[in-house]
Design a protein around this motif. Structure first.
Motif, mmCIF file in Angstrom:
data_model
loop_
_atom_site.group_PDB
_atom_site.id
_atom_site.type_symbol
_atom_site.label_atom_id
_atom_site.label_comp_id
_atom_site.label_asym_id
_atom_site.label_seq_id
_atom_site.Cartn_x
_atom_site.Cartn_y
_atom_site.Cartn_z
ATOM 1 N N LYS A 177 64.795 78.499 46.206
ATOM 2 C CA LYS A 177 64.123 78.949 47.006
ATOM 3 C C LYS A 177 64.681 78.756 48.369
ATOM 4 O O LYS A 177 64.356 79.422 49.513
ATOM 5 C CB LYS A 177 62.498 78.715 47.358
ATOM 6 N N LEU A 178 65.555 77.442 48.698
ATOM 7 C CA LEU A 178 66.326 77.228 49.932
ATOM 8 C C LEU A 178 67.561 78.394 50.390
ATOM 9 O O LEU A 178 68.151 78.624 49.403
ATOM 10 C CB LEU A 178 66.934 76.098 50.052
ATOM 11 N N SER A 179 67.387 78.855 51.524
ATOM 12 C CA SER A 179 68.539 79.470 51.885
ATOM 13 C C SER A 179 69.511 78.418 52.885
ATOM 14 O O SER A 179 69.241 77.313 52.949
ATOM 15 C CB SER A 179 67.766 80.488 52.948
ATOM 16 N N LYS A 180 70.738 78.859 53.079
ATOM 17 C CA LYS A 180 71.668 78.102 53.882
ATOM 18 C C LYS A 180 70.900 77.608 55.142
ATOM 19 O O LYS A 180 70.096 78.243 55.764
ATOM 20 C CB LYS A 180 72.885 79.005 54.205
ATOM 21 N N ASP A 181 71.205 76.329 55.472
ATOM 22 C CA ASP A 181 70.744 75.698 56.554
ATOM 23 C C ASP A 181 69.359 75.502 56.545
ATOM 24 O O ASP A 181 68.386 75.420 57.442
ATOM 25 C CB ASP A 181 71.215 76.328 57.798
ATOM 26 N N GLU A 182 68.578 75.214 55.424
ATOM 27 C CA GLU A 182 67.219 74.936 55.122
ATOM 28 C C GLU A 182 66.993 73.609 54.611
ATOM 29 O O GLU A 182 68.011 73.187 53.602
ATOM 30 C CB GLU A 182 66.455 76.244 54.399
ATOM 31 N N GLY A 183 65.942 73.099 55.020
ATOM 32 C CA GLY A 183 65.625 71.693 54.100
ATOM 33 C C GLY A 183 64.100 71.612 53.934
ATOM 34 O O GLY A 183 63.358 72.243 54.501
ATOM 35 N N ALA A 184 63.830 70.972 52.774
ATOM 36 C CA ALA A 184 62.287 70.871 52.505
ATOM 37 C C ALA A 184 62.106 69.748 51.468
ATOM 38 O O ALA A 184 63.055 69.301 51.014
ATOM 39 C CB ALA A 184 62.090 72.438 51.824
ATOM 40 N N VAL A 185 60.922 69.457 51.141
ATOM 41 C CA VAL A 185 60.535 68.450 50.282
ATOM 42 C C VAL A 185 60.321 69.424 48.788
ATOM 43 O O VAL A 185 59.627 70.211 49.097
ATOM 44 C CB VAL A 185 59.339 67.737 50.507
ATOM 45 N N LYS A 209 61.180 64.755 45.835
ATOM 46 C CA LYS A 209 62.647 64.525 46.334
ATOM 47 C C LYS A 209 62.856 65.490 47.867
ATOM 48 O O LYS A 209 62.200 66.478 48.191
ATOM 49 C CB LYS A 209 63.653 65.185 45.370
ATOM 50 N N GLY A 210 63.862 65.168 48.467
ATOM 51 C CA GLY A 210 64.237 66.130 49.694
ATOM 52 C C GLY A 210 65.688 66.792 49.530
ATOM 53 O O GLY A 210 66.509 66.143 48.954
ATOM 54 N N ALA A 211 65.661 67.742 49.826
ATOM 55 C CA ALA A 211 66.790 68.668 49.666
ATOM 56 C C ALA A 211 67.056 69.638 51.022
ATOM 57 O O ALA A 211 66.136 70.115 51.515
ATOM 58 C CB ALA A 211 66.560 69.858 48.588
ATOM 59 N N TYR A 212 68.565 69.568 51.185
ATOM 60 C CA TYR A 212 69.035 70.413 52.202
ATOM 61 C C TYR A 212 70.000 71.254 51.888
ATOM 62 O O TYR A 212 71.029 70.658 50.997
ATOM 63 C CB TYR A 212 69.360 69.387 53.452
ATOM 64 N N GLU A 232 77.273 75.686 53.729
ATOM 65 C CA GLU A 232 78.338 76.105 53.048
ATOM 66 C C GLU A 232 77.796 76.288 51.661
ATOM 67 O O GLU A 232 78.412 76.710 50.800
ATOM 68 C CB GLU A 232 79.414 75.110 53.079
ATOM 69 N N GLY A 233 76.484 76.207 51.771
ATOM 70 C CA GLY A 233 75.736 76.380 50.395
ATOM 71 C C GLY A 233 75.631 75.252 49.554
ATOM 72 O O GLY A 233 75.105 75.176 48.437
ATOM 73 N N ASN A 234 76.105 74.126 49.916
ATOM 74 C CA ASN A 234 76.207 72.846 49.052
ATOM 75 C C ASN A 234 74.625 72.312 49.384
ATOM 76 O O ASN A 234 74.185 72.316 50.310
ATOM 77 C CB ASN A 234 76.992 71.707 49.608
ATOM 78 N N VAL A 235 74.353 71.602 48.532
ATOM 79 C CA VAL A 235 72.882 71.215 48.365
ATOM 80 C C VAL A 235 72.852 69.509 48.499
ATOM 81 O O VAL A 235 73.585 68.921 47.551
ATOM 82 C CB VAL A 235 71.956 71.689 47.209
ATOM 83 N N HIS A 236 72.146 69.143 49.164
ATOM 84 C CA HIS A 236 72.203 67.524 49.232
ATOM 85 C C HIS A 236 70.620 67.093 48.956
ATOM 86 O O HIS A 236 69.753 67.572 49.514
ATOM 87 C CB HIS A 236 72.338 67.082 50.600
ATOM 88 N N VAL A 237 70.489 66.162 47.736
ATOM 89 C CA VAL A 237 69.328 65.687 47.513
ATOM 90 C C VAL A 237 69.021 64.285 47.770
ATOM 91 O O VAL A 237 70.068 63.339 47.387
ATOM 92 C CB VAL A 237 69.083 66.142 45.951
ATOM 93 N N VAL A 238 68.115 63.826 48.316
ATOM 94 C CA VAL A 238 67.707 62.283 48.365
ATOM 95 C C VAL A 238 66.345 62.148 47.916
ATOM 96 O O VAL A 238 65.418 62.785 47.786
ATOM 97 C CB VAL A 238 67.797 61.885 49.811
#
Length: 526
Positions: free
Chosen positions: A435-443, A451-454, A458-464
């Motif tokens: 559901k994430l668009s570019k430049d969006e972050g969410a739990v 988890k946390g995702a942003y 560029e469309g790369n997903v970062h998960v922490v």
């Protein structure tokens, strides 16, 4: 909730403070060896650099250790008001601590203002220093009454100023204001860069990208760095915003982190001069500066506890709306946010970090008034090290404890921590990566785990992992700064998990989101 950056085109997409733009900031190496000096200073903001300047002038050998770049923390994100008018505070101080303590606090900050003024003149520093009157203004009858009480406190402790009926621009529902005469404003980075040059000339050592993680106490305390180096001195000064070493001072339980927001705008209406702060909520702060000969109005406010509240971009938009209503906006040139720490009784902690450790000194809890409080802390540090009597030592001492309001605020602050610790564990997110668009972050929820995702531009997903590495609270997404913020003690992490602000020292655990489906419980750390 998914939070997205403003797409209107009015607010700059990237938060960047005006103060660091157009400045040739010096760069310094990372510490690569063990050192022994007279004084080790941790933190490259106004307190650390002013302390270094004062101490090299006394012939002492100092080393400044900065975890990131100089002036990239709270000092570089300030509104840069140089004033002893710190909101509605003096009536409260008189009621809680007595007239003498209130007077000493005022004098300490006035001495700091005068020190900055003197230093600018002595070294002919081009830092846009100008004397300005400072105003508190009210927009409700309730706060008019509080202004009237504050005016009586000014009179009781001898502050030059008083109530005024008008201020020189139109604010909706404006009622009355309280002026403190002969205050000032400046460009903090220009000022401190000049001091850095003097520190270098006099043999002071400065290291960037050097993270202090602990202190070995003793007759000659040593700072230990993340890269296993040791810097030993007769004194250690902790000037790192939140103390990187708490000793037995329990600073996490005695302070909370508060954020506020700033936009710098070019306007249709000319700014009339002066510095202004509303005492009602939401707060509004006003002053001006110049950029390449053009006037910028600096509009701040929207204070809230870190990691709590609404989508952070809404705070910027509220400031934009206010600016448009009062001045008419041609352009929003910059936006940025600031974070500072608030102590139990609203007075900073400056002095021995804990009883029995006289060689380790701390300065923290400036409540967003760091230009004068940070300078006052540096002057106090100098006097402690040189064994000079300083009348403000008892006011700022970290070992103080007032039954009122400290006890009440202690329980209130820590009850809030417990609430958010529990809330973060029981609330389950409903978003997912798809559901994430570019430049969006969410739990998000992955295999039953929070988890946390942003998703970057560029469309790369970062998960922490969203569990803060300080005491285990669950961090929340900050869309305005693209960071993960902890609602318990104010730790902040980048979208890749790196520590931006303490007290946390370790980064959030990172994941390759494409591999998450294949992780076992053991691999995930559960």
């Amino acid at each position: 909730m998914v939070q997205q950056n403003d797409s209107s085109g009015k607010l700059p997409q990237t938060p960047e403070p005006y103060w660091r733009d157009f400045i040739d900031l010096p760069e310094f190496p990372q510490l690569k060896e063990d050192l022994e000096v007279d004084v080790v200073i941790v933190g490259g903001g106004i307190t650390g650099l002013t302390s270094a300047y004062l101490l090299v002038n006394e012939g002492l050998k100092v080393a400044v250790l900065e975890a990131d770049r100089l002036l990239n923390g709270t000092t570089g994100h300030t509104t840069a008001k140089v004033t002893a008018q710190h909101d509605l505070i003096y009536d409260e101080f008189i009621q809680n601590f007595g007239k003498s303590t209130a007077r000493l606090y005022y004098e300490a900050n006035t001495d700091a203002l005068n020190f900055i003024k003197k230093t600018v003149k002595e070294h002919n520093i081009d830092c846009d220093f100008s004397e300005q009157d400072a105003y508190l203004y009210a927009t409700t009858n309730e706060y008019v009454t509080k202004l009237e009480k504050e005016a009586k406190a000014y009179e009781a402790i001898g502050i030059e100023g008083g109530l005024v009926d008008n201020i020189p621009f139109n604010i909706d529902d404006y009622k009355k204001a309280l002026v403190m005469k002969n205050q000032a404003q400046f460009h903090p980075v220009k000022y401190l860069v000049h001091l850095v040059g003097i520190i270098k000339e006099k043999g002071g050592l400065i290291f960037e990208h050097t993270t202090a993680v602990n202190i070995e106490t003793g007759e000659k305390p040593a700072v230990l760095t993340r890269d296993d180096h040791r810097v030993t001195g007769n004194y250690v000064l902790s000037c790192s915003h939140f103390p990187f070493y708490e000793g037995l001072g329990f600073y996490s339980a005695r302070m909370y982190a508060d954020r506020s927001y700033i936009i710098a705008v070019k306007s249709k209406e000319k700014f009339p001069g002066g510095m202004y702060l509303s005492v009602d909520e939401p707060s509004r702060s006003l002053r001006s500066t110049t950029i390449n000969g053009e006037e910028l109005i600096i509009i701040g406010g929207e204070s809230h506890k870190t990691g709590q509240g609404k989508d952070t971009m809404e705070h910027y938009k509220a400031l934009e709306t206010f600016g448009e209503q009062v001045f008419g906006l041609n352009e929003i040139a910059y936006r940025w946010s600031a974070q500072d720490l608030v102590t139990l009784d609203k007075i900073p902690y400056v002095g021995e970090i804990t009883a029995g450790q006289p060689k380790v000194l701390v300065a923290t809890g400036y409540r967003k008034w760091g230009m004068t409080n940070g300078t006052a802390a540096a002057l106090l540090f100098r006097d402690i090290i040189l064994d000079i009597k300083n009348p403000y030592r008892v006011v700022y001492t970290p070992s103080r404890f007032y039954a009122h309001p400290s006890l009440k605020n202690f329980f209130k602050a820590n009850a809030d921590v417990v609430k958010h610790l529990i809330k973060g564990k029981v609330e389950l997110p409903y978003n997912n990566i798809d559901k994430l668009s570019k430049d969006e972050g969410a739990v998000i929820l992955i295999d039953g785990h929070r988890k946390g995702a942003y998703k970057d531009t560029e469309g790369n997903v970062h998960v922490v992992d969203t569990t803060c590495t300080h005491i285990g609270c669950e961090v929340e997404w900050n869309s305005g700064e693209r960071s993960w913020d902890c609602p318990c003690h104010g730790s902040r992490f980048s979208y890749t998990g790196e520590v931006l602000e303490g007290p946390a020292e370790k980064p959030l655990q990172k994941y390759d989101y494409k591999m998450l489906d294949n992780l076992t419980s053991e691999d995930s750390g559960y």
